[in-house]
Design a protein around this motif. Structure first.
Motif, PDB file in Angstrom:
ATOM      1  N   ALA A 102       0.829  -1.199   0.000  1.00 28.40           N
ATOM      2  CA  ALA A 102       0.000   0.000   0.000  1.00 28.40           C
ATOM      3  C   ALA A 102       0.867   1.255   0.000  1.00 28.40           C
ATOM      4  CB  ALA A 102      -0.927   0.005   1.216  1.00 28.40           C
ATOM      5  N   PHE A 103       0.426   2.269  -0.734  1.00 29.29           N
ATOM      6  CA  PHE A 103       1.113   3.547  -0.825  1.00 29.29           C
ATOM      7  C   PHE A 103       0.121   4.646  -0.436  1.00 29.29           C
ATOM      8  CE2 PHE A 103       3.255   0.536  -3.427  1.00 29.29           C
ATOM      9  CZ  PHE A 103       4.604   0.828  -3.262  1.00 29.29           C
ATOM     10  N   ASN A 104       0.486   5.394   0.604  1.00 36.56           N
ATOM     11  CA  ASN A 104      -0.395   6.427   1.132  1.00 36.56           C
ATOM     12  C   ASN A 104      -0.290   7.713   0.318  1.00 36.56           C
ATOM     13  OD1 ASN A 104      -1.478   4.945   3.356  1.00 36.56           O
ATOM     14  ND2 ASN A 104       0.456   5.232   4.437  1.00 36.56           N
ATOM     15  N   LEU A 105      -1.448   8.326   0.073  1.00 41.86           N
ATOM     16  CA  LEU A 105      -1.553   9.549  -0.712  1.00 41.86           C
ATOM     17  C   LEU A 105      -2.080  10.673   0.161  1.00 41.86           C
ATOM     18  CD1 LEU A 105      -3.511   7.893  -3.674  1.00 41.86           C
ATOM     19  CD2 LEU A 105      -1.014   8.070  -3.443  1.00 41.86           C
ATOM     20  N   SER A 106      -1.688  11.897  -0.157  1.00 44.95           N
ATOM     21  CA  SER A 106      -2.246  13.057   0.535  1.00 44.95           C
ATOM     22  C   SER A 106      -2.286  14.224  -0.431  1.00 44.95           C
ATOM     23  CB  SER A 106      -1.421  13.414   1.779  1.00 44.95           C
ATOM     24  OG  SER A 106      -0.092  13.759   1.413  1.00 44.95           O
ATOM     25  N   GLY A 107      -3.180  15.168  -0.157  1.00 43.42           N
ATOM     26  CA  GLY A 107      -3.303  16.331  -1.020  1.00 43.42           C
ATOM     27  C   GLY A 107      -4.752  16.746  -1.189  1.00 43.42           C
ATOM     28  N   SER A 108      -4.985  17.608  -2.176  1.00 42.79           N
ATOM     29  CA  SER A 108      -6.299  18.239  -2.298  1.00 42.79           C
ATOM     30  C   SER A 108      -6.916  18.128  -3.687  1.00 42.79           C
ATOM     31  CB  SER A 108      -6.173  19.727  -1.954  1.00 42.79           C
ATOM     32  OG  SER A 108      -5.235  20.364  -2.818  1.00 42.79           O
ATOM     33  N   ARG A 109      -6.346  17.292  -4.559  1.00 46.42           N
ATOM     34  CA  ARG A 109      -6.837  17.241  -5.933  1.00 46.42           C
ATOM     35  C   ARG A 109      -7.364  15.862  -6.338  1.00 46.42           C
ATOM     36  NH1 ARG A 109      -5.069  21.492  -9.367  1.00 46.42           N
ATOM     37  NH2 ARG A 109      -5.278  23.415  -8.144  1.00 46.42           N
ATOM     38  N   GLY A 110      -8.230  15.266  -5.524  1.00 48.25           N
ATOM     39  CA  GLY A 110      -8.906  14.040  -5.925  1.00 48.25           C
ATOM     40  C   GLY A 110      -8.184  12.759  -5.604  1.00 48.25           C
ATOM     41  N   LEU A 111      -6.842  12.763  -5.597  1.00 51.06           N
ATOM     42  CA  LEU A 111      -6.029  11.609  -5.215  1.00 51.06           C
ATOM     43  C   LEU A 111      -6.392  10.345  -5.992  1.00 51.06           C
ATOM     44  CD1 LEU A 111      -5.888  12.172  -1.352  1.00 51.06           C
ATOM     45  CD2 LEU A 111      -4.115  12.682  -3.033  1.00 51.06           C
ATOM     46  N   ARG A 112      -6.617  10.495  -7.287  1.00 46.52           N
ATOM     47  CA  ARG A 112      -6.773   9.316  -8.142  1.00 46.52           C
ATOM     48  C   ARG A 112      -5.384   8.813  -8.509  1.00 46.52           C
ATOM     49  NH1 ARG A 112      -9.932  13.152 -10.287  1.00 46.52           N
ATOM     50  NH2 ARG A 112      -8.545  13.352 -12.098  1.00 46.52           N
ATOM     51  N   ALA A 113      -5.173   7.505  -8.410  1.00 44.47           N
ATOM     52  CA  ALA A 113      -3.835   6.958  -8.600  1.00 44.47           C
ATOM     53  C   ALA A 113      -3.886   5.666  -9.403  1.00 44.47           C
ATOM     54  CB  ALA A 113      -3.167   6.710  -7.249  1.00 44.47           C
ATOM     55  N   ALA A 114      -2.751   5.352 -10.030  1.00 46.23           N
ATOM     56  CA  ALA A 114      -2.583   4.107 -10.780  1.00 46.23           C
ATOM     57  C   ALA A 114      -1.099   3.777 -10.808  1.00 46.23           C
ATOM     58  CB  ALA A 114      -3.133   4.245 -12.198  1.00 46.23           C
ATOM     59  N   GLY A 115      -0.759   2.518 -10.999  1.00 43.02           N
ATOM     60  CA  GLY A 115       0.652   2.151 -11.066  1.00 43.02           C
ATOM     61  C   GLY A 115       0.840   0.657 -10.933  1.00 43.02           C
ATOM     62  N   GLY A 116       2.051   0.255 -10.573  1.00 44.24           N
ATOM     63  CA  GLY A 116       2.340  -1.165 -10.463  1.00 44.24           C
ATOM     64  C   GLY A 116       3.700  -1.422  -9.862  1.00 44.24           C
ATOM     65  N   ILE A 117       4.053  -2.710  -9.783  1.00 45.40           N
ATOM     66  CA  ILE A 117       5.325  -3.159  -9.205  1.00 45.40           C
ATOM     67  C   ILE A 117       5.982  -4.141 -10.164  1.00 45.40           C
ATOM     68  CG2 ILE A 117       6.413  -4.392  -7.294  1.00 45.40           C
ATOM     69  CD1 ILE A 117       4.161  -3.424  -5.487  1.00 45.40           C
ATOM     70  N   LEU A 118       7.278  -3.945 -10.422  1.00 39.84           N
ATOM     71  CA  LEU A 118       8.075  -4.846 -11.234  1.00 39.84           C
ATOM     72  C   LEU A 118       8.988  -5.665 -10.324  1.00 39.84           C
ATOM     73  CD1 LEU A 118       9.258  -2.227 -13.901  1.00 39.84           C
ATOM     74  CD2 LEU A 118       7.183  -3.610 -13.953  1.00 39.84           C
ATOM     75  N   ARG A 119       9.158  -6.950 -10.647  1.00 40.02           N
ATOM     76  CA  ARG A 119      10.004  -7.839  -9.837  1.00 40.02           C
ATOM     77  C   ARG A 119      11.195  -8.327 -10.659  1.00 40.02           C
ATOM     78  NH1 ARG A 119      10.440 -13.583  -8.528  1.00 40.02           N
ATOM     79  NH2 ARG A 119       8.770 -14.128  -9.986  1.00 40.02           N
ATOM     80  N   TYR A 120      12.406  -8.193 -10.090  1.00 43.59           N
ATOM     81  CA  TYR A 120      13.631  -8.598 -10.772  1.00 43.59           C
ATOM     82  C   TYR A 120      14.481  -9.461  -9.849  1.00 43.59           C
ATOM     83  CZ  TYR A 120      12.566  -4.954 -14.193  1.00 43.59           C
ATOM     84  OH  TYR A 120      11.947  -4.186 -15.150  1.00 43.59           O
ATOM     85  N   SER A 121      15.241 -10.368 -10.449  1.00 41.21           N
ATOM     86  CA  SER A 121      16.290 -11.103  -9.749  1.00 41.21           C
ATOM     87  C   SER A 121      17.632 -10.735 -10.370  1.00 41.21           C
ATOM     88  CB  SER A 121      16.045 -12.617  -9.854  1.00 41.21           C
ATOM     89  OG  SER A 121      16.077 -13.029 -11.225  1.00 41.21           O
TER      90      SER A 121
END
Length: 287
Positions: free
Chosen positions: A102-121
């Motif tokens: 989980a990634f916490n967001l703060s601010g005043s402009r709707g806080l819509r978010a998207a993204g992902g995680i890449l895994r490497y060895s």
């Protein structure tokens, strides 16, 4: 520059899996975005998180516990602005019970978010980031800056993008393989969108600038180029038996050991716990 696409590994860092997600628009301001743990994550893997949030300088993304920041870039533009934050984390045995991050967001402009995680060895578990660069702007050509010099040939380079508004089909930079693409289309297609791609740099740079396509004219964007540091070569440590108990301190960041014990007619007494001696030899205990 010699950038060539990889699909799981000609570089020292080998792509393994990825996950992605978005937080929708929950009516009131959402304060978190969550991404599933990439499939197959084990201790020693490097996780690279890419978090895109709308709002530019008005919204922020906090660094979670046990994660380290890579870059944080924003742009305030006509489509509402965008912020792109990237982080790294090396998985440990504690991650075996984790199902998501989980990634916490703060601010005043709707806080819509998207993204992902890449895994490497195959990366340096002490510090997996060799170098990085960020850029931002407005228009149809989001571009991650060139990385001028890499520490070694065959490093994997990641290009991460955050776009506002929603883009349904981002094209990765030439020569790169897309690892995830996700957009926040709830409830009215306001965005943002996020994408990550990678390739192996077969020499030590420069990488050249990395530009994504399929973007609307006038879009706000932020982009990061990130080079992953190769794992150091295995170290051989000779260890002469003195006739009594001896201690070897494992360096920080080491997740595996290969122990070879030989002795007079007794080299078969090896194990992860106490084992009986071989014929005429002695046992060894690893704790």
């Amino acid at each position: 520059m010699a950038l060539g696409a990889t699909s799981g590994g000609t570089g020292c860092a080998v792509f393994q899996s990825a996950s992605s997600g978005e937080n929708g628009n929950q009516g009131s301001l959402p304060t978190i975005v969550t991404f599933p743990k990439p499939v197959g994550t084990t201790a020693g893997d490097a996780l690279i998180a890419v978090v895109t949030v709308n709002g530019g300088s008005y919204n922020t993304v906090a660094t979670p516990a046990a994660w380290s920041p890579i870059r944080n870039t924003y742009f305030d533009g006509a489509t509402g602005g965008v912020r792109l934050a990237t982080f790294w984390h090396v998985a440990t045995t504690a991650d075996s019970s984790v199902t998501s991050y989980a990634f916490n967001l703060s601010g005043s402009r709707g806080l819509r978010a998207a993204g992902g995680i890449l895994r490497y060895s195959g990366i340096d578990t002490g510090d997996p980031i060799d170098t990085s660069a960020g850029g931002s702007g407005s228009g149809s050509s989001p571009t991650a800056p060139s990385l001028p010099t890499l520490a070694a040939a065959n490093e994997t380079v990641i290009a991460a993008f955050g776009i506002q508004p929603e883009i349904s089909d981002i094209t990765p930079p030439a020569g790169m393989t897309e690892r995830f693409e996700v957009d926040n289309s709830e409830p009215y297609g306001f965005g943002p969108s996020s994408e990550a791609a990678d390739a192996v740099e077969t020499d030590t740079g420069p990488t050249g600038s990395l530009t994504a396509g399929g973007i609307y004219s006038g879009s706000d964007w932020a982009a990061h180029a990130i080079a992953l540091k190769c794992a150091p070569s295995p170290t051989t440590v000779p260890f002469g038996y003195t006739g009594s108990s001896q201690t070897f301190t494992v360096p920080a960041g080491v997740y595996s050991l290969h122990v070879v014990a030989t002795g007079g007619a007794g080299g078969n007494g090896l194990g992860g716990s106490a084992r009986g001696p071989g014929a005429g030899g002695y046992g060894i205990q690893i704790t």
